[in-house]
Design a protein around this motif. Structure first.
Motif, PDB file in Angstrom:
ATOM      1  N   PHE A  14       0.812  -1.207   0.000  1.00 22.48           N
ATOM      2  CA  PHE A  14       0.000   0.000   0.000  1.00 22.48           C
ATOM      3  C   PHE A  14       0.851   1.264   0.000  1.00 22.48           C
ATOM      4  N   ARG A  15       0.365   2.281  -0.721  1.00 22.91           N
ATOM      5  CA  ARG A  15       1.038   3.577  -0.804  1.00 22.91           C
ATOM      6  C   ARG A  15       0.127   4.727  -0.405  1.00 22.91           C
ATOM      7  N   ARG A  16      -1.198   4.490  -0.448  1.00 23.72           N
ATOM      8  CA  ARG A  16      -2.167   5.539  -0.127  1.00 23.72           C
ATOM      9  C   ARG A  16      -3.241   4.999   0.808  1.00 23.72           C
ATOM     10  N   MET A  17      -3.875   5.938   1.489  1.00 29.87           N
ATOM     11  CA  MET A  17      -5.002   5.568   2.342  1.00 29.87           C
ATOM     12  C   MET A  17      -6.030   6.679   2.324  1.00 29.87           C
ATOM     13  N   GLY A  18      -7.211   6.315   2.747  1.00 28.88           N
ATOM     14  CA  GLY A  18      -8.280   7.268   2.974  1.00 28.88           C
ATOM     15  C   GLY A  18      -8.899   6.918   4.314  1.00 28.88           C
ATOM     16  N   VAL A  19      -9.263   7.934   5.081  1.00 34.22           N
ATOM     17  CA  VAL A  19      -9.794   7.711   6.425  1.00 34.22           C
ATOM     18  C   VAL A  19     -11.130   8.416   6.561  1.00 34.22           C
ATOM     19  N   GLY A  20     -12.101   7.694   7.103  1.00 35.12           N
ATOM     20  CA  GLY A  20     -13.404   8.270   7.395  1.00 35.12           C
ATOM     21  C   GLY A  20     -13.773   7.990   8.836  1.00 35.12           C
ATOM     22  N   VAL A  21     -14.290   9.001   9.519  1.00 29.95           N
ATOM     23  CA  VAL A  21     -14.729   8.858  10.908  1.00 29.95           C
ATOM     24  C   VAL A  21     -16.074   9.556  11.040  1.00 29.95           C
ATOM     25  N   ALA A  22     -17.025   8.871  11.659  1.00 30.82           N
ATOM     26  CA  ALA A  22     -18.338   9.465  11.934  1.00 30.82           C
ATOM     27  C   ALA A  22     -18.696   9.127  13.377  1.00 30.82           C
ATOM     28  N   LYS A  23     -19.401  10.045  14.033  1.00 26.40           N
ATOM     29  CA  LYS A  23     -19.741   9.832  15.435  1.00 26.40           C
ATOM     30  C   LYS A  23     -21.206  10.163  15.683  1.00 26.40           C
ATOM     31  N   ALA A  24     -21.865   9.279  16.439  1.00 26.94           N
ATOM     32  CA  ALA A  24     -23.242   9.521  16.854  1.00 26.94           C
ATOM     33  C   ALA A  24     -23.527   8.684  18.092  1.00 26.94           C
ATOM     34  N   ASN A  25     -24.252   9.262  19.031  1.00 29.75           N
ATOM     35  CA  ASN A  25     -24.667   8.568  20.244  1.00 29.75           C
ATOM     36  C   ASN A  25     -23.497   7.949  21.004  1.00 29.75           C
ATOM     37  N   GLY A  26     -22.367   8.630  21.020  1.00 29.03           N
ATOM     38  CA  GLY A  26     -21.209   8.154  21.760  1.00 29.03           C
ATOM     39  C   GLY A  26     -20.421   7.043  21.095  1.00 29.03           C
ATOM     40  N   ILE A  27     -20.762   6.708  19.863  1.00 32.19           N
ATOM     41  CA  ILE A  27     -20.046   5.662  19.126  1.00 32.19           C
ATOM     42  C   ILE A  27     -19.301   6.302  17.963  1.00 32.19           C
ATOM     43  N   VAL A  28     -18.043   5.944  17.810  1.00 33.96           N
ATOM     44  CA  VAL A  28     -17.206   6.443  16.724  1.00 33.96           C
ATOM     45  C   VAL A  28     -17.033   5.315  15.707  1.00 33.96           C
ATOM     46  N   TRP A  29     -17.396   5.589  14.472  1.00 30.72           N
ATOM     47  CA  TRP A  29     -17.299   4.624  13.374  1.00 30.72           C
ATOM     48  C   TRP A  29     -16.085   4.999  12.529  1.00 30.72           C
ATOM     49  N   VAL A  30     -15.206   4.031  12.267  1.00 34.71           N
ATOM     50  CA  VAL A  30     -13.940   4.311  11.579  1.00 34.71           C
ATOM     51  C   VAL A  30     -13.813   3.406  10.351  1.00 34.71           C
ATOM     52  N   VAL A  31     -13.416   4.016   9.235  1.00 37.47           N
ATOM     53  CA  VAL A  31     -13.119   3.303   8.006  1.00 37.47           C
ATOM     54  C   VAL A  31     -11.742   3.755   7.535  1.00 37.47           C
ATOM     55  N   VAL A  32     -10.873   2.797   7.240  1.00 42.36           N
ATOM     56  CA  VAL A  32      -9.593   3.121   6.624  1.00 42.36           C
ATOM     57  C   VAL A  32      -9.479   2.257   5.375  1.00 42.36           C
TER      58      VAL A  32
END
Length: 137
Positions: free
Chosen positions: A115-133
């Motif tokens: 791997f040479r690149r990444m993308g990161v997504g974070v969303a938060k609701a109701n005290g829960i953090v959702w993470v995508v890499v």
């Protein structure tokens, strides 16, 4: 590992990310820094933020958060020969990343030398953090 080496590695990672993560929000920047710190301390190259893959990861994190459901997206970039994705949730980005690194499968994706690149997504609701890499070559 000496404290000096740890400091130098951290400094290199921060400087490398400074230009890549300028557009990223705080939580995404923290996750990207954790990914690159994990890679550099294990003698892998740091990853750059790819704008397309970053946008996809952000959308995917928001969808998981909205649906309150953890799932992998249909990633796969036709112009990349290698790609991967890790998804998770928890009380914080730190806790979620810690879980990633304690999972052999997730850690292998994070440290994959292809791997040479990444993308990161974070969303938060109701005290829960959702993470995508998302990762790509």
């Amino acid at each position: 590992m000496s404290m000096r080496r740890v400091f130098l590695i951290a400094l290199v990672v921060v400087l490398a990310l400074a230009t890549d993560a300028v557009a990223s929000r705080g939580p995404e920047r923290r996750v990207a820094l954790k990914v690159n710190t994990a890679r550099v301390t294990r003698d892998e190259t740091h990853l750059r933020i790819g704008w397309r893959i970053d946008r996809y990861a952000e959308r995917h994190a928001r969808r998981m958060c909205r649906q309150h459901r953890l799932y992998h997206g249909t990633y796969g970039w036709p112009y990349h020969s290698s790609w991967g994705q890790i998804v998770g949730y928890g009380p914080s980005t730190r806790a979620t990343f810690r879980r990633f690194m304690h999972s052999a499968e997730h850690r292998a994706i994070i440290l994959n030398p292809a791997f040479r690149r990444m993308g990161v997504g974070v969303a938060k609701a109701n005290g829960i953090v959702w993470v995508v890499v998302d990762f790509a070559n």
